[in-house]
Design a protein around this motif. Sequence first.
Motif, PDB file in Angstrom:
ATOM      1  N   VAL A   1       0.878  -1.179   0.000  1.00  0.00           N
ATOM      2  CA  VAL A   1       0.000   0.000   0.000  1.00  0.00           C
ATOM      3  C   VAL A   1       0.908   1.220   0.000  1.00  0.00           C
ATOM      4  N   ASN A   2       0.654   2.121  -0.939  1.00  0.00           N
ATOM      5  CA  ASN A   2       1.567   3.240  -1.157  1.00  0.00           C
ATOM      6  C   ASN A   2       0.786   4.525  -1.410  1.00  0.00           C
TER       7      ASN A   2
ATOM      8  N   SER B   1       4.069   2.486   2.408  1.00  0.00           N
ATOM      9  CA  SER B   1       5.058   3.479   1.981  1.00  0.00           C
ATOM     10  C   SER B   1       4.389   4.740   1.444  1.00  0.00           C
ATOM     11  N   LEU B   2       5.158   5.820   1.491  1.00  0.00           N
ATOM     12  CA  LEU B   2       4.805   7.095   0.861  1.00  0.00           C
ATOM     13  C   LEU B   2       5.953   7.463  -0.069  1.00  0.00           C
TER      14      LEU B   2
ATOM     15  N   LYS C   1      10.619   5.116   2.014  1.00  0.00           N
ATOM     16  CA  LYS C   1      10.815   3.669   1.930  1.00  0.00           C
ATOM     17  C   LYS C   1       9.685   2.939   2.637  1.00  0.00           C
ATOM     18  N   ALA C   2       9.478   1.700   2.245  1.00  0.00           N
ATOM     19  CA  ALA C   2       8.394   0.906   2.817  1.00  0.00           C
ATOM     20  C   ALA C   2       8.727   0.472   4.240  1.00  0.00           C
TER      21      ALA C   2
ATOM     22  N   GLU D   1       4.461  -4.930  10.956  1.00  0.00           N
ATOM     23  CA  GLU D   1       4.768  -4.878  12.383  1.00  0.00           C
ATOM     24  C   GLU D   1       5.254  -3.488  12.795  1.00  0.00           C
ATOM     25  N   GLN D   2       6.067  -2.851  11.926  1.00  0.00           N
ATOM     26  CA  GLN D   2       6.503  -1.487  12.212  1.00  0.00           C
ATOM     27  C   GLN D   2       5.314  -0.537  12.186  1.00  0.00           C
TER      28      GLN D   2
END
Length: 254
Positions: A107-108, A130-131, A164-165, A169-170
């Motif tokens: 998902v970005n 990620s963005l 970055k992705a 869990e993060q």
Amino acid sequence: MEYQTVKVREQQQICFLQFYRPEANNTINDRMAEECHHVLDRYEESAKILVMEGLPDVFCFGADFQEMHDRMANGRQSERNPGRLYDLWMRLATGPLLTISHVRGKVNAGGIGFVAASDIVLAERTAQFSLSELLFGVFPAAVLPFLIRRTGTAKANYMTVMTKAISAEQAASWGLVDACDDDSRSLLRKHLLRLKPLSKSAVVKYKRYMQRISEPLAQAKPIAVKANLEMFSDPQNLTGIYWYIETGKFPWEE
């Protein structure tokens, strides 16, 4: 309405909305935003829960750069309506449905908007968030008010500038994801069993209350939409996007 970008089914007051643009990596175009609005118009009264899902390998990958490229290639100015997409996320965050994002795969960018606007976010452990906007000289203006509401400013800033992705869990440790598991379908079933007994009237009253204390989202809309329109009308940014679709290279690699 005949949907072209989503698939919809309803089961026991649960509306399942699947983003379905496999040929376009589940990217967002104006039609997808309008079809999602239509789904909400249709099911806000009869349903109690909205579950948003994507494909096994991608939930939603942000704006449709290929469509923007094709318009530029044909000499047409990119026609975009970021306000309509912002309104959609506002409806998810503050409307009468309990909204769940069931995330598998990637998902970005704008896809993070759907996630951050949801009441509950469930993810497969292999999901990635990620963005990527700053790689193209733009930033996630419309996404950030919703993301900050979930993660706080510092983590939203880190995701934006690092591009970055991060893992599921993060994302869970930062508050973007509420729960993750190797078997996300089982995780979703368990949550739905817990949510089904809630009364529709209680859900509506709760979401209305949440809307009253979520005014910053409404206040941020004109600022976010203006910034989005300015960035995506900048010739340098559009040239970089065009170059990326043509060559697969980022703007600085030109």
